[in-house]
Design a protein around this motif. Sequence first.
Motif, PDB file in Angstrom:
ATOM      1  N   VAL A  41       0.873  -1.174   0.000  1.00 20.87           N
ATOM      2  CA  VAL A  41       0.000   0.000   0.000  1.00 20.87           C
ATOM      3  C   VAL A  41       0.908   1.221   0.000  1.00 20.87           C
ATOM      4  O   VAL A  41       1.799   1.327   0.831  1.00 20.87           O
ATOM      5  N   THR A  42       0.674   2.125  -0.961  1.00 22.68           N
ATOM      6  CA  THR A  42       1.459   3.353  -1.050  1.00 22.68           C
ATOM      7  C   THR A  42       0.521   4.550  -0.988  1.00 22.68           C
ATOM      8  O   THR A  42      -0.458   4.609  -1.734  1.00 22.68           O
ATOM      9  N   GLN A  43       0.833   5.448  -0.086  1.00 19.65           N
ATOM     10  CA  GLN A  43       0.110   6.709   0.036  1.00 19.65           C
ATOM     11  C   GLN A  43       1.126   7.776   0.410  1.00 19.65           C
ATOM     12  O   GLN A  43       2.012   7.524   1.227  1.00 19.65           O
ATOM     13  N   GLN A  44       0.983   8.953  -0.166  1.00 18.54           N
ATOM     14  CA  GLN A  44       1.841  10.090   0.166  1.00 18.54           C
ATOM     15  C   GLN A  44       3.325   9.734   0.064  1.00 18.54           C
ATOM     16  O   GLN A  44       4.137  10.176   0.872  1.00 18.54           O
ATOM     17  N   GLY A  45       3.671   8.883  -0.901  1.00 14.39           N
ATOM     18  CA  GLY A  45       5.053   8.487  -1.109  1.00 14.39           C
ATOM     19  C   GLY A  45       5.600   7.489  -0.110  1.00 14.39           C
ATOM     20  O   GLY A  45       6.786   7.185  -0.117  1.00 14.39           O
ATOM     21  N   ILE A  46       4.752   6.966   0.757  1.00 20.62           N
ATOM     22  CA  ILE A  46       5.167   5.985   1.773  1.00 20.62           C
ATOM     23  C   ILE A  46       4.549   4.638   1.422  1.00 20.62           C
ATOM     24  O   ILE A  46       3.341   4.541   1.204  1.00 20.62           O
ATOM     25  N   THR A  47       5.383   3.608   1.361  1.00 18.06           N
ATOM     26  CA  THR A  47       4.908   2.262   1.044  1.00 18.06           C
ATOM     27  C   THR A  47       5.086   1.362   2.256  1.00 18.06           C
ATOM     28  O   THR A  47       6.143   1.351   2.888  1.00 18.06           O
ATOM     29  N   VAL A  48       4.038   0.617   2.572  1.00 13.00           N
ATOM     30  CA  VAL A  48       4.081  -0.412   3.608  1.00 13.00           C
ATOM     31  C   VAL A  48       3.543  -1.701   2.997  1.00 13.00           C
ATOM     32  O   VAL A  48       2.881  -1.678   1.959  1.00 13.00           O
ATOM     33  N   ILE A  49       3.839  -2.795   3.642  1.00 13.82           N
ATOM     34  CA  ILE A  49       3.295  -4.083   3.213  1.00 13.82           C
ATOM     35  C   ILE A  49       2.354  -4.571   4.305  1.00 13.82           C
ATOM     36  O   ILE A  49       2.736  -4.658   5.470  1.00 13.82           O
ATOM     37  N   VAL A  50       1.125  -4.869   3.908  1.00 17.27           N
ATOM     38  CA  VAL A  50       0.099  -5.354   4.830  1.00 17.27           C
ATOM     39  C   VAL A  50       0.050  -6.875   4.720  1.00 17.27           C
ATOM     40  O   VAL A  50      -0.122  -7.423   3.629  1.00 17.27           O
ATOM     41  N   PHE A  51       0.233  -7.534   5.852  1.00 14.39           N
ATOM     42  CA  PHE A  51       0.126  -8.993   5.921  1.00 14.39           C
ATOM     43  C   PHE A  51      -1.094  -9.336   6.763  1.00 14.39           C
ATOM     44  O   PHE A  51      -1.225  -8.876   7.906  1.00 14.39           O
ATOM     45  N   ILE A  52      -1.973 -10.128   6.199  1.00 19.94           N
ATOM     46  CA  ILE A  52      -3.138 -10.659   6.909  1.00 19.94           C
ATOM     47  C   ILE A  52      -3.010 -12.174   6.789  1.00 19.94           C
ATOM     48  O   ILE A  52      -2.974 -12.714   5.680  1.00 19.94           O
ATOM     49  N   TYR A  53      -2.902 -12.858   7.924  1.00 17.02           N
ATOM     50  CA  TYR A  53      -2.592 -14.286   7.874  1.00 17.02           C
ATOM     51  C   TYR A  53      -3.168 -15.043   9.062  1.00 17.02           C
ATOM     52  O   TYR A  53      -3.564 -14.462  10.072  1.00 17.02           O
TER      53      TYR A  53
END
Length: 90
Positions: A19-31
């Motif tokens: 997920v990228t917003q405002q130039g910041i990317t994170v990775i979302v893990f749902i497990y």
Amino acid sequence: MAAAIPDRELQFSPLGGRVTQQGITVIVFIYRFADAPNDPWQLEVVDHDGGSTVWDETFTTDDDALAAFAQAVQENGIGAFAELEANRKH
């Protein structure tokens, strides 16, 4: 001597991902554990430096977990995940 516990395979939700917003990317893990389809879902967000935010709360569905991530972004902005210490619990 304690018996060894074999590694358990994880089932990852297709709702997770980058997920990228405002130039910041994170990775979302749902497990959850693959061999326990009735177990609740876990939510974890990993930032660009490998810092991890793990929710203490578990979720009945993967949709609920994604909604919790969206709510956190709405309330705090996506930058909050990049500013948190590694392995801080949400």
